[in-house]
Design an enzyme around this catalytic site. Structure first.
Site, PDB file in Angstrom:
ATOM      1  N   ALA A 126       0.843  -1.206   0.000  1.00 53.25           N
ATOM      2  CA  ALA A 126       0.000   0.000   0.000  1.00 53.25           C
ATOM      3  C   ALA A 126       0.870   1.245   0.000  1.00 53.25           C
ATOM      4  O   ALA A 126       0.706   2.140   0.821  1.00 53.25           O
ATOM      5  CB  ALA A 126      -0.921  -0.014   1.218  1.00 53.25           C
TER       6      ALA A 126
ATOM      7  N   ASP B  65      -1.197  -4.425   3.355  1.00 56.89           N
ATOM      8  CA  ASP B  65       0.201  -4.138   3.704  1.00 56.89           C
ATOM      9  C   ASP B  65       0.498  -4.770   5.062  1.00 56.89           C
ATOM     10  O   ASP B  65      -0.398  -4.954   5.891  1.00 56.89           O
ATOM     11  CB  ASP B  65       0.450  -2.623   3.756  1.00 56.89           C
TER      12      ASP B  65
ATOM     13  N   THR C 183       8.423  -2.678 -10.055  1.00 60.76           N
ATOM     14  CA  THR C 183       9.434  -2.709 -11.117  1.00 60.76           C
ATOM     15  C   THR C 183      10.434  -3.809 -10.776  1.00 60.76           C
ATOM     16  O   THR C 183      11.013  -3.811  -9.683  1.00 60.76           O
ATOM     17  CB  THR C 183      10.148  -1.348 -11.198  1.00 60.76           C
TER      18      THR C 183
ATOM     19  N   CYS D 122      12.946   5.844  -8.062  1.00 65.71           N
ATOM     20  CA  CYS D 122      13.001   4.928  -9.212  1.00 65.71           C
ATOM     21  C   CYS D 122      14.245   5.044 -10.085  1.00 65.71           C
ATOM     22  O   CYS D 122      14.874   4.023 -10.400  1.00 65.71           O
ATOM     23  CB  CYS D 122      11.775   5.142 -10.082  1.00 65.71           C
TER      24      CYS D 122
HETATM   25  P1  NAD Z   1       6.674   1.725  -1.145  1.00 64.07           P
HETATM   26  O1  NAD Z   1       7.839   1.394  -0.317  1.00 64.07           O
HETATM   27  O2  NAD Z   1       6.014   3.066  -0.999  1.00 64.07           O
HETATM   28  O3  NAD Z   1       5.523   0.629  -0.889  1.00 64.07           O
HETATM   29  C1  NAD Z   1       5.775  -0.748  -0.810  1.00 64.07           C
HETATM   30  C2  NAD Z   1       4.906  -1.311   0.304  1.00 64.07           C
HETATM   31  O4  NAD Z   1       4.973  -2.737   0.259  1.00 64.07           O
HETATM   32  C3  NAD Z   1       5.357  -0.908   1.711  1.00 64.07           C
HETATM   33  O5  NAD Z   1       4.310  -0.223   2.374  1.00 64.07           O
HETATM   34  C4  NAD Z   1       5.701  -2.241   2.400  1.00 64.07           C
HETATM   35  O6  NAD Z   1       5.343  -2.284   3.767  1.00 64.07           O
HETATM   36  C5  NAD Z   1       4.850  -3.200   1.589  1.00 64.07           C
HETATM   37  N1  NAD Z   1       5.298  -4.594   1.659  1.00 64.07           N
HETATM   38  C6  NAD Z   1       6.552  -5.082   1.473  1.00 64.07           C
HETATM   39  N2  NAD Z   1       6.543  -6.432   1.577  1.00 64.07           N
HETATM   40  C7  NAD Z   1       5.262  -6.795   1.841  1.00 64.07           C
HETATM   41  C8  NAD Z   1       4.593  -8.047   2.039  1.00 64.07           C
HETATM   42  N3  NAD Z   1       5.261  -9.210   1.966  1.00 64.07           N
HETATM   43  N4  NAD Z   1       3.262  -8.045   2.301  1.00 64.07           N
HETATM   44  C9  NAD Z   1       2.571  -6.894   2.371  1.00 64.07           C
HETATM   45  N5  NAD Z   1       3.138  -5.678   2.176  1.00 64.07           N
HETATM   46  C10 NAD Z   1       4.457  -5.621   1.902  1.00 64.07           C
HETATM   47  O7  NAD Z   1       7.086   1.514  -2.657  1.00 64.07           O
HETATM   48  P2  NAD Z   1       6.459   2.180  -3.964  1.00 64.07           P
HETATM   49  O8  NAD Z   1       7.074   3.513  -4.213  1.00 64.07           O
HETATM   50  O9  NAD Z   1       4.979   2.047  -3.924  1.00 64.07           O
HETATM   51  O10 NAD Z   1       7.051   1.214  -5.075  1.00 64.07           O
HETATM   52  C11 NAD Z   1       6.591  -0.112  -5.207  1.00 64.07           C
HETATM   53  C12 NAD Z   1       7.139  -0.676  -6.506  1.00 64.07           C
HETATM   54  O11 NAD Z   1       6.646   0.098  -7.608  1.00 64.07           O
HETATM   55  C13 NAD Z   1       8.668  -0.656  -6.615  1.00 64.07           C
HETATM   56  O12 NAD Z   1       9.081  -1.786  -7.328  1.00 64.07           O
HETATM   57  C14 NAD Z   1       8.928   0.592  -7.440  1.00 64.07           C
HETATM   58  O13 NAD Z   1      10.132   0.516  -8.157  1.00 64.07           O
HETATM   59  C15 NAD Z   1       7.741   0.601  -8.379  1.00 64.07           C
HETATM   60  N6  NAD Z   1       7.352   1.925  -8.901  1.00 64.07           N
HETATM   61  C16 NAD Z   1       7.359   3.024  -8.083  1.00 64.07           C
HETATM   62  C17 NAD Z   1       6.936   4.261  -8.585  1.00 64.07           C
HETATM   63  C18 NAD Z   1       6.917   5.488  -7.720  1.00 64.07           C
HETATM   64  O14 NAD Z   1       6.690   6.568  -8.232  1.00 64.07           O
HETATM   65  N7  NAD Z   1       7.123   5.395  -6.426  1.00 64.07           N
HETATM   66  C19 NAD Z   1       6.493   4.358  -9.905  1.00 64.07           C
HETATM   67  C20 NAD Z   1       6.490   3.213 -10.701  1.00 64.07           C
HETATM   68  C21 NAD Z   1       6.914   2.005 -10.188  1.00 64.07           C
HETATM   69  C1  UDX Z   2       9.642   8.521 -12.542  1.00 63.10           C
HETATM   70  C2  UDX Z   2       9.068   8.289 -13.943  1.00 63.10           C
HETATM   71  O1  UDX Z   2       8.829   9.561 -14.569  1.00 63.10           O
HETATM   72  C3  UDX Z   2       7.771   7.501 -13.843  1.00 63.10           C
HETATM   73  O2  UDX Z   2       7.281   7.214 -15.157  1.00 63.10           O
HETATM   74  C4  UDX Z   2       8.063   6.210 -13.118  1.00 63.10           C
HETATM   75  O3  UDX Z   2       6.868   5.467 -13.004  1.00 63.10           O
HETATM   76  C5  UDX Z   2       8.647   6.484 -11.741  1.00 63.10           C
HETATM   77  O4  UDX Z   2       9.830   7.278 -11.884  1.00 63.10           O
HETATM   78  P1  UDX Z   2       9.120  10.152 -10.542  1.00 63.10           P
HETATM   79  O5  UDX Z   2      10.458   9.726 -10.061  1.00 63.10           O
HETATM   80  O6  UDX Z   2       7.971  10.085  -9.620  1.00 63.10           O
HETATM   81  O7  UDX Z   2       8.712   9.322 -11.821  1.00 63.10           O
HETATM   82  O8  UDX Z   2       9.208  11.683 -11.046  1.00 63.10           O
HETATM   83  P2  UDX Z   2       9.790  12.373 -12.374  1.00 63.10           P
HETATM   84  O9  UDX Z   2       8.850  13.415 -12.778  1.00 63.10           O
HETATM   85  O10 UDX Z   2      10.187  11.405 -13.395  1.00 63.10           O
HETATM   86  O11 UDX Z   2      11.095  13.105 -11.823  1.00 63.10           O
HETATM   87  C6  UDX Z   2      12.222  12.381 -11.404  1.00 63.10           C
HETATM   88  C7  UDX Z   2      13.357  13.339 -11.069  1.00 63.10           C
HETATM   89  O12 UDX Z   2      13.841  13.979 -12.242  1.00 63.10           O
HETATM   90  C8  UDX Z   2      12.938  14.462 -10.120  1.00 63.10           C
HETATM   91  O13 UDX Z   2      13.958  14.688  -9.187  1.00 63.10           O
HETATM   92  C9  UDX Z   2      12.777  15.649 -11.040  1.00 63.10           C
HETATM   93  O14 UDX Z   2      12.951  16.882 -10.392  1.00 63.10           O
HETATM   94  C10 UDX Z   2      13.879  15.376 -12.047  1.00 63.10           C
HETATM   95  N1  UDX Z   2      13.665  16.035 -13.345  1.00 63.10           N
HETATM   96  C11 UDX Z   2      12.587  15.723 -14.095  1.00 63.10           C
HETATM   97  C12 UDX Z   2      14.617  16.940 -13.812  1.00 63.10           C
HETATM   98  O15 UDX Z   2      15.613  17.208 -13.145  1.00 63.10           O
HETATM   99  N2  UDX Z   2      14.410  17.513 -15.024  1.00 63.10           N
HETATM  100  C13 UDX Z   2      13.337  17.229 -15.815  1.00 63.10           C
HETATM  101  O16 UDX Z   2      13.236  17.805 -16.920  1.00 63.10           O
HETATM  102  C14 UDX Z   2      12.390  16.312 -15.325  1.00 63.10           C
END
Ligand code: NAD
Ligand code: UDX
Length: 478
Positions: free
Chosen positions: A9, A33, A130, A275
């Site tokens: 979550a 979670d 991811t 990421c």
């Molecule tokens: P997050 O740390 O915010 O959330 C992950 C959650 O999973 C945590 O709350 C943790 O307690 C829970 N968890 C872990 N193991 C568990 C289990 N066995 N059972 C139940 N809950 C469990 O991470 P996030 O930012 O949501 O990212 C999750 C995934 O999505 C990663 O692989 C990340 O790379 C990918 N992703 C993140 C973003 C982003 O913008 N944050 C965007 C695209 C993809």
């Molecule tokens: C990124 C990807 O964009 C998204 O598709 C993926 O799912 C998760 O990772 P996020 O990290 O949330 O998203 O934000 P993003 O807008 O991509 O910015 C990432 C970093 O790059 C930030 O620190 C931002 O300030 C920086 N950035 C972005 C720059 O320095 N210059 C730019 O022109 C754009």
């Protein structure tokens, strides 16, 4: 009725499931979670993450067909589609430490799914996290060898492309939804079932289906390419400062070429977030293990340039202030990795602040959404430890050289310099004559995001460093 459960979550699981629930009122969606505090926050009026528009989405769906729970076993066993959106951090020890993805959270989620699902049943397990390419193969083996043999587990890759700060609009109108699945009948049945969920609001033409490995690799590649654009423009920003060119003008000029495009060309103090670095390191590691060292080196440079940009900024600050910041008060405006989020994971502010602290500066940090304990945690935690969720933000020790304040004017009062590290809109509206009057002279501004009106600031008397722009004569060494 289809039932959906999502394990994890976090920043992805919470918003994506809230959007599915909002758009598909007949589908029950339960977000799960192991972190009880996080689930309690999702069930409260104060959500665990700040994301514009998210409160409204959650309020409309929560209690109707959107639920948040810690009862993982019950809801996973009842679900037809199980998303896994757990963290996939960079390994901190063992083989591949500092590069490879740590899949232990993913594997434990898979083992739990295997244990609690009873047949006969057709269960779709969706990789939302991811993951390295070929993870679906490993997960499939875990499920097959640990699960009830009358349960058919079909794995799909459905990576998430939302960006923080714009998650709700990204989820409402995604450029595409990517679904990778096996090409046999069961695989295609699962792909269709998931595509039907998204088709409630995403046009079919934007629901792209591929094989499993392409979907897994596309996610890593997308993040690597986005980060590469930023490192490319940031590398040019260094050259601009040496030559008198202006990086914003260069970016605008190249961005009008439709083959290049105008987005993601903003020079900055460096990219951050949970990421980009993690996923590129993961890609580098995969290439190395495949014997593709040149490819690994190519992508590694994207991170090297990002580290260089942060270091370059620190050197500009210290160099500009007569080669010493020892005991000087420096106001840090913005600590989040980008605007409209309170997320501090891998924010460039960490390396910048550490660099300034190492030289003896006294930092006063103001960020509209970041809590003091997160700042102290980030500045004292070991590399990559943030994504291993035992990290107790609350217990982070307070750094004596860092004060976190709730008012930008307090941060700047008596300061020698202002460092703008996040592009929050409210920074553009600050009363700069008032700030100037309250600061020690010469009053420096180091705009690490190029969001301020530099000409107006110079008029007021500030010495201004603007990233990638012709250098203020006061800052020139010659
Ligand atoms: P997050 O740390 O915010 O959330 C992950 C959650 O999973 C945590 O709350 C943790 O307690 C829970 N968890 C872990 N193991 C568990 C289990 N066995 N059972 C139940 N809950 C469990 O991470 P996030 O930012 O949501 O990212 C999750 C995934 O999505 C990663 O692989 C990340 O790379 C990918 N992703 C993140 C973003 C982003 O913008 N944050 C965007 C695209 C993809
Ligand atoms: C990124 C990807 O964009 C998204 O598709 C993926 O799912 C998760 O990772 P996020 O990290 O949330 O998203 O934000 P993003 O807008 O991509 O910015 C990432 C970093 O790059 C930030 O620190 C931002 O300030 C920086 N950035 C972005 C720059 O320095 N210059 C730019 O022109 C754009």
């Amino acid at each position: 009725m289809v039932k959906i459960a999502c394990i994890g979550a976090g920043y992805v699981g919470g918003p994506t499931m809230a959007m599915i629930a909002l758009k598909c009122p007949e589908i029950e969606v339960v977000v799960l979670d192991i972190n009880e505090d996080r689930i309690a926050a999702w069930n409260s009026d104060s959500l665990p993450i700040y994301e514009p528009g998210l409160d409204e989405v959650v309020q409309e769906a929560r209690g109707r067909n959107l639920f948040f729970s810690t009862d993982v076993t019950k809801h996973v066993s009842e679900a037809d589609i199980i998303f896994v959106s757990v963290n996939t951090p960079t390994k901190t020890s063992g083989i591949g430490a500092g590069k490879a993805a740590d899949l232990s959270y993913w594997e434990s989620a898979a083992r739990m799914i295997a244990q609690c699902c009873k047949g006969p049943a057709f269960k779709i397990v969706v990789e939302k996290s991811t993951v390295p390419v070929k993870t679906a193969e490993a997960i499939s083996k875990v499920l097959r060898t640990n699960g009830d043999s009358s349960v058919h587990f079909e794995i799909l890759s459905n990576p998430e492309f939302l960006a923080e700060g714009t998650a709700v609009s990204d989820l409402t109108a995604p450029d595409r939804v990517l679904i990778g699945g096996k090409e046999d009948a069961d695989g295609q049945r699962a792909v269709k079932a998931l595509a039907d969920v998204y088709a409630h609001w995403v046009p079919r033409a934007q629901i792209l289906t591929t094989n499993l490995w392409s979907a897994e690799l596309a996610k890593l590649t997308a993040n690597a390419m986005l980060a590469q654009r930023i490192s490319s423009v940031n590398s040019i920003s260094a050259l601009c400062e040496e030559t008198g060119a202006d990086v914003s003008e260069v970016a605008r000029s190249i961005g009008m070429d439709s083959r290049i495009g105008s987005k993601f060309l903003n020079a900055s103090v460096g990219f951050g977030g949970s990421c980009f670095q993690k996923d590129i390191l993961n890609l580098v590691y995969i290439c190395e293990t495949q014997g593709l060292q040149k490819v690994a080196d190519y992508w590694r440079m994207v991170i090297d340039i990002n580290d260089y940009q942060k270091q370059r900024y620190v050197e500009r600050v210290i160099g500009g202030m007569f080669n010493t910041v020892s005991n000087k008060k420096i106001a840090v405006l913005g600590f989040a990795f980008k605007k409209d989020t309170g997320d501090t994971r891998e924010t460039p502010a960490i390396d910048v602040c550490r660099g300034l602290i190492a030289d003896g500066a006294k930092l006063f940090v103001y960020d509209p959404k970041v809590e003091a304990q997160h700042v102290h945690y980030e500045l004292s935690a070991a590399k990559f430890s943030w994504d291993h969720p035992k990290a107790p933000y609350a217990s982070a020790s307070r750094l004596s050289s860092v004060s976190v304040v709730k008012d930008p004017y307090e941060a700047c009062d008596g300061a020698h310099a202002i460092c703008v590290l996040t592009e929050w809109d409210e920074f553009k509206q600050l009363d700069f004559p008032r700030l100037y009057a309250s600061m020690t002279k010469p009053a420096f501004i180091f705009d690490g995001r190029n969001i301020l009106d530099h000409a107006a600031l110079r008029e007021m008397g500030f010495v201004v460093y603007a990233l990638g722009k012709p250098l203020d004569p006061f800052l020139r060494k010659d």
